[in-house]
Motif scaffolding. Structure first.
Motif, PDB file in Angstrom:
ATOM      1  N   ILE A  18       0.877  -1.165   0.000  1.00  8.74           N
ATOM      2  CA  ILE A  18       0.000   0.000   0.000  1.00  8.74           C
ATOM      3  C   ILE A  18       0.916   1.216   0.000  1.00  8.74           C
ATOM      4  O   ILE A  18       1.739   1.373   0.901  1.00  8.74           O
ATOM      5  CB  ILE A  18      -0.920  -0.019   1.231  1.00  8.74           C
ATOM      6  CG1 ILE A  18      -1.832  -1.245   1.163  1.00  8.74           C
ATOM      7  CG2 ILE A  18      -1.706   1.279   1.340  1.00  8.74           C
ATOM      8  CD1 ILE A  18      -2.452  -1.613   2.482  1.00  8.74           C
ATOM      9  N   ARG A  19       0.795   2.037  -1.013  1.00  7.75           N
ATOM     10  CA  ARG A  19       1.702   3.176  -1.176  1.00  7.75           C
ATOM     11  C   ARG A  19       1.077   4.463  -0.653  1.00  7.75           C
ATOM     12  O   ARG A  19      -0.080   4.745  -0.924  1.00  7.75           O
ATOM     13  CB  ARG A  19       2.057   3.356  -2.657  1.00  7.75           C
ATOM     14  CG  ARG A  19       2.797   2.183  -3.232  1.00  7.75           C
ATOM     15  CD  ARG A  19       3.061   2.340  -4.727  1.00  7.75           C
ATOM     16  NE  ARG A  19       3.659   1.124  -5.249  1.00  7.75           N
ATOM     17  CZ  ARG A  19       4.946   0.823  -5.200  1.00  7.75           C
ATOM     18  NH1 ARG A  19       5.782   1.664  -4.631  1.00  7.75           N
ATOM     19  NH2 ARG A  19       5.401  -0.309  -5.697  1.00  7.75           N
ATOM     20  N   THR A  20       1.883   5.204   0.087  1.00  2.00           N
ATOM     21  CA  THR A  20       1.518   6.556   0.480  1.00  2.00           C
ATOM     22  C   THR A  20       2.569   7.468  -0.138  1.00  2.00           C
ATOM     23  O   THR A  20       3.411   7.016  -0.923  1.00  2.00           O
ATOM     24  CB  THR A  20       1.482   6.720   2.013  1.00  2.00           C
ATOM     25  OG1 THR A  20       2.812   6.609   2.524  1.00  2.00           O
ATOM     26  CG2 THR A  20       0.580   5.689   2.667  1.00  2.00           C
ATOM     27  N   GLU A  21       2.563   8.731   0.229  1.00  2.00           N
ATOM     28  CA  GLU A  21       3.511   9.672  -0.365  1.00  2.00           C
ATOM     29  C   GLU A  21       4.964   9.232  -0.169  1.00  2.00           C
ATOM     30  O   GLU A  21       5.765   9.280  -1.093  1.00  2.00           O
ATOM     31  CB  GLU A  21       3.301  11.055   0.247  1.00  2.00           C
ATOM     32  CG  GLU A  21       4.196  12.118  -0.345  1.00  2.00           C
ATOM     33  CD  GLU A  21       3.980  13.482   0.280  1.00  2.00           C
ATOM     34  OE1 GLU A  21       4.880  14.331   0.142  1.00  2.00           O
ATOM     35  OE2 GLU A  21       2.932  13.695   0.912  1.00  2.00           O
ATOM     36  N   ARG A  22       5.302   8.756   1.044  1.00  2.00           N
ATOM     37  CA  ARG A  22       6.700   8.405   1.341  1.00  2.00           C
ATOM     38  C   ARG A  22       6.898   6.985   1.822  1.00  2.00           C
ATOM     39  O   ARG A  22       8.037   6.575   2.068  1.00  2.00           O
ATOM     40  CB  ARG A  22       7.235   9.351   2.427  1.00  2.00           C
ATOM     41  CG  ARG A  22       7.175  10.812   2.068  1.00  2.00           C
ATOM     42  CD  ARG A  22       7.526  11.691   3.248  1.00  2.00           C
ATOM     43  NE  ARG A  22       6.539  11.532   4.314  1.00  2.00           N
ATOM     44  CZ  ARG A  22       6.721  11.942   5.562  1.00  2.00           C
ATOM     45  NH1 ARG A  22       7.845  12.516   5.913  1.00  2.00           N
ATOM     46  NH2 ARG A  22       5.775  11.765   6.461  1.00  2.00           N
ATOM     47  N   ARG A  26       3.240  -2.978   4.055  1.00  2.00           N
ATOM     48  CA  ARG A  26       3.273  -4.323   3.503  1.00  2.00           C
ATOM     49  C   ARG A  26       3.299  -5.355   4.605  1.00  2.00           C
ATOM     50  O   ARG A  26       3.638  -5.052   5.754  1.00  2.00           O
ATOM     51  CB  ARG A  26       4.480  -4.464   2.598  1.00  2.00           C
ATOM     52  CG  ARG A  26       5.772  -3.995   3.292  1.00  2.00           C
ATOM     53  CD  ARG A  26       6.912  -4.917   3.027  1.00  2.00           C
ATOM     54  NE  ARG A  26       8.142  -4.478   3.662  1.00  2.00           N
ATOM     55  CZ  ARG A  26       8.616  -5.045   4.752  1.00  2.00           C
ATOM     56  NH1 ARG A  26       7.965  -5.999   5.366  1.00  2.00           N
ATOM     57  NH2 ARG A  26       9.774  -4.662   5.258  1.00  2.00           N
ATOM     58  N   PRO A  27       2.931  -6.602   4.273  1.00  2.00           N
ATOM     59  CA  PRO A  27       3.005  -7.664   5.283  1.00  2.00           C
ATOM     60  C   PRO A  27       4.427  -7.808   5.822  1.00  2.00           C
ATOM     61  O   PRO A  27       5.412  -7.633   5.098  1.00  2.00           O
ATOM     62  CB  PRO A  27       2.576  -8.912   4.522  1.00  2.00           C
ATOM     63  CG  PRO A  27       1.733  -8.392   3.398  1.00  2.00           C
ATOM     64  CD  PRO A  27       2.374  -7.080   3.002  1.00  2.00           C
ATOM     65  N   LEU A  28       4.517  -8.122   7.094  1.00  2.00           N
ATOM     66  CA  LEU A  28       5.807  -8.379   7.728  1.00  2.00           C
ATOM     67  C   LEU A  28       6.304  -9.757   7.316  1.00  2.00           C
ATOM     68  O   LEU A  28       5.514 -10.678   7.081  1.00  2.00           O
ATOM     69  CB  LEU A  28       5.667  -8.300   9.250  1.00  2.00           C
ATOM     70  CG  LEU A  28       5.346  -6.912   9.799  1.00  2.00           C
ATOM     71  CD1 LEU A  28       4.874  -7.000  11.244  1.00  2.00           C
ATOM     72  CD2 LEU A  28       6.554  -5.995   9.683  1.00  2.00           C
ATOM     73  N   THR A  65       2.494 -16.187  13.394  1.00  3.36           N
ATOM     74  CA  THR A  65       1.085 -16.310  13.779  1.00  3.36           C
ATOM     75  C   THR A  65       0.335 -15.001  13.521  1.00  3.36           C
ATOM     76  O   THR A  65      -0.092 -14.741  12.405  1.00  3.36           O
ATOM     77  CB  THR A  65       0.956 -16.744  15.253  1.00  3.36           C
ATOM     78  OG1 THR A  65       1.651 -15.809  16.100  1.00  3.36           O
ATOM     79  CG2 THR A  65       1.514 -18.132  15.477  1.00  3.36           C
ATOM     80  N   TYR A  66       0.189 -14.175  14.546  1.00  2.00           N
ATOM     81  CA  TYR A  66      -0.627 -12.959  14.461  1.00  2.00           C
ATOM     82  C   TYR A  66      -0.245 -12.047  13.300  1.00  2.00           C
ATOM     83  O   TYR A  66      -1.110 -11.501  12.619  1.00  2.00           O
ATOM     84  CB  TYR A  66      -0.546 -12.144  15.765  1.00  2.00           C
ATOM     85  CG  TYR A  66      -0.936 -12.902  16.991  1.00  2.00           C
ATOM     86  CD1 TYR A  66      -2.250 -13.316  17.183  1.00  2.00           C
ATOM     87  CD2 TYR A  66       0.006 -13.225  17.965  1.00  2.00           C
ATOM     88  CE1 TYR A  66      -2.622 -14.023  18.315  1.00  2.00           C
ATOM     89  CE2 TYR A  66      -0.354 -13.929  19.102  1.00  2.00           C
ATOM     90  CZ  TYR A  66      -1.666 -14.324  19.266  1.00  2.00           C
ATOM     91  OH  TYR A  66      -2.027 -15.018  20.387  1.00  2.00           O
ATOM     92  N   TRP A  67       1.041 -11.825  13.112  1.00  2.25           N
ATOM     93  CA  TRP A  67       1.490 -10.877  12.092  1.00  2.25           C
ATOM     94  C   TRP A  67       1.502 -11.471  10.694  1.00  2.25           C
ATOM     95  O   TRP A  67       1.811 -10.769   9.733  1.00  2.25           O
ATOM     96  CB  TRP A  67       2.873 -10.335  12.445  1.00  2.25           C
ATOM     97  CG  TRP A  67       2.909  -9.561  13.728  1.00  2.25           C
ATOM     98  CD1 TRP A  67       1.850  -9.011  14.406  1.00  2.25           C
ATOM     99  CD2 TRP A  67       4.064  -9.249  14.496  1.00  2.25           C
ATOM    100  NE1 TRP A  67       2.285  -8.378  15.539  1.00  2.25           N
ATOM    101  CE2 TRP A  67       3.640  -8.506  15.630  1.00  2.25           C
ATOM    102  CE3 TRP A  67       5.421  -9.510  14.348  1.00  2.25           C
ATOM    103  CZ2 TRP A  67       4.530  -8.032  16.591  1.00  2.25           C
ATOM    104  CZ3 TRP A  67       6.313  -9.048  15.302  1.00  2.25           C
ATOM    105  CH2 TRP A  67       5.866  -8.310  16.416  1.00  2.25           C
ATOM    106  N   ILE A  79      -4.855  -7.034  10.965  1.00  2.00           N
ATOM    107  CA  ILE A  79      -3.674  -7.087  10.108  1.00  2.00           C
ATOM    108  C   ILE A  79      -2.661  -6.079  10.631  1.00  2.00           C
ATOM    109  O   ILE A  79      -2.996  -4.935  10.922  1.00  2.00           O
ATOM    110  CB  ILE A  79      -3.969  -6.840   8.613  1.00  2.00           C
ATOM    111  CG1 ILE A  79      -4.737  -5.543   8.386  1.00  2.00           C
ATOM    112  CG2 ILE A  79      -4.686  -8.002   7.984  1.00  2.00           C
ATOM    113  CD1 ILE A  79      -4.851  -5.150   6.919  1.00  2.00           C
ATOM    114  N   THR A  80      -1.440  -6.551  10.782  1.00  2.00           N
ATOM    115  CA  THR A  80      -0.320  -5.711  11.188  1.00  2.00           C
ATOM    116  C   THR A  80       0.592  -5.602   9.983  1.00  2.00           C
ATOM    117  O   THR A  80       1.054  -6.623   9.451  1.00  2.00           O
ATOM    118  CB  THR A  80       0.424  -6.321  12.381  1.00  2.00           C
ATOM    119  OG1 THR A  80      -0.476  -6.427  13.487  1.00  2.00           O
ATOM    120  CG2 THR A  80       1.613  -5.463  12.784  1.00  2.00           C
ATOM    121  N   LEU A  81       0.844  -4.387   9.543  1.00  3.98           N
ATOM    122  CA  LEU A  81       1.660  -4.155   8.358  1.00  3.98           C
ATOM    123  C   LEU A  81       2.932  -3.410   8.725  1.00  3.98           C
ATOM    124  O   LEU A  81       2.914  -2.492   9.557  1.00  3.98           O
ATOM    125  CB  LEU A  81       0.878  -3.337   7.323  1.00  3.98           C
ATOM    126  CG  LEU A  81      -0.428  -3.951   6.833  1.00  3.98           C
ATOM    127  CD1 LEU A  81      -1.128  -3.006   5.863  1.00  3.98           C
ATOM    128  CD2 LEU A  81      -0.188  -5.313   6.201  1.00  3.98           C
TER     129      LEU A  81
END
Length: 196
Positions: A18-22, A26-28, A65-67, A79-81
């Motif tokens: 997922i892109r933002t300005e800077r 992403r998935p860990l 697991t969780y991540w 979701i943890t990114l």
């Protein structure tokens, strides 16, 4: 006799990164273990969050697991990114979107960042991307965030996002051996367009 309306079939399946300005969210991966350990093992980082400083084993277990989750298909999931600097590829923190309730269309936002990258607006930028996922892609009605009152930097992020402080719960929890006061923030889907 009126027809029974089925609840919407909500789910979140983002395209990564997922892109933002800077930033790139992403998935860990297992390759992030060292960068995660660099900030999640620090007592100052863990002071106001609901976990103790982590060791390598805990991080490896969470990565497996969780991540590892990359989609949300029902309430009770999160979701943890990883938050990566697009320019350098450096992992500077992580953000969480937790789906609290399908019935009430509610979620919760969380984030943890390396203090060496404080003051650049990365937490605000990454958290705004997670709000977008929650409101625009998942269809949530309300997203909350809870912080320890002493965590001024985190409360400032939530205010910059346009989240409204709704409560101050005085000494509501015994947290890490002391009574703590919690600040509760929220935003509604109807408020999101003005804060994009």
């Amino acid at each position: 006799m009126s027809a029974v309306v089925a609840p919407p079939q909500l789910e979140l399946r983002p395209s990564y990164p997922i892109r933002t300005e800077r930033l790139l969210l992403r998935p860990l991966t297992a390759g992030d273990a060292g960068a995660l350990l660099a900030y999640r093992s620090r007592p100052d980082v863990c002071r106001y969050v609901p976990f103790e400083p982590m060791d390598g084993g805990t991080i490896a277990e969470r990565l497996a697991t969780y991540w590892a989750a990359t989609v949300l298909t029902d309430a009770g999931q999160g979701i943890t990114l990883g938050v990566e600097l697009a320019e350098t590829g450096e992992l500077v923190g992580d953000v969480l979107l937790y789906w609290i309730s399908r019935e009430h269309l509610s979620g919760e936002l969380g984030y943890v960042f390396h203090p060496g990258h404080a003051g650049h607006g990365y937490a605000t930028e990454a958290a705004r991307a997670m709000l977008r996922l929650g409101f625009e892609d998942l269809g949530l009605h309300r997203i909350i965030a809870r912080v320890d009152e002493r965590n001024d930097a985190s409360a400032a992020v939530l205010r910059r996002l346009g989240m409204r402080q709704e409560a101050r719960l005085v000494e509501n929890e015994m947290f890490k051996g002391e009574w703590t006061t919690e600040l509760d923030f929220a935003m509604l889907a109807s408020e999101w367009p003005a804060n994009r």
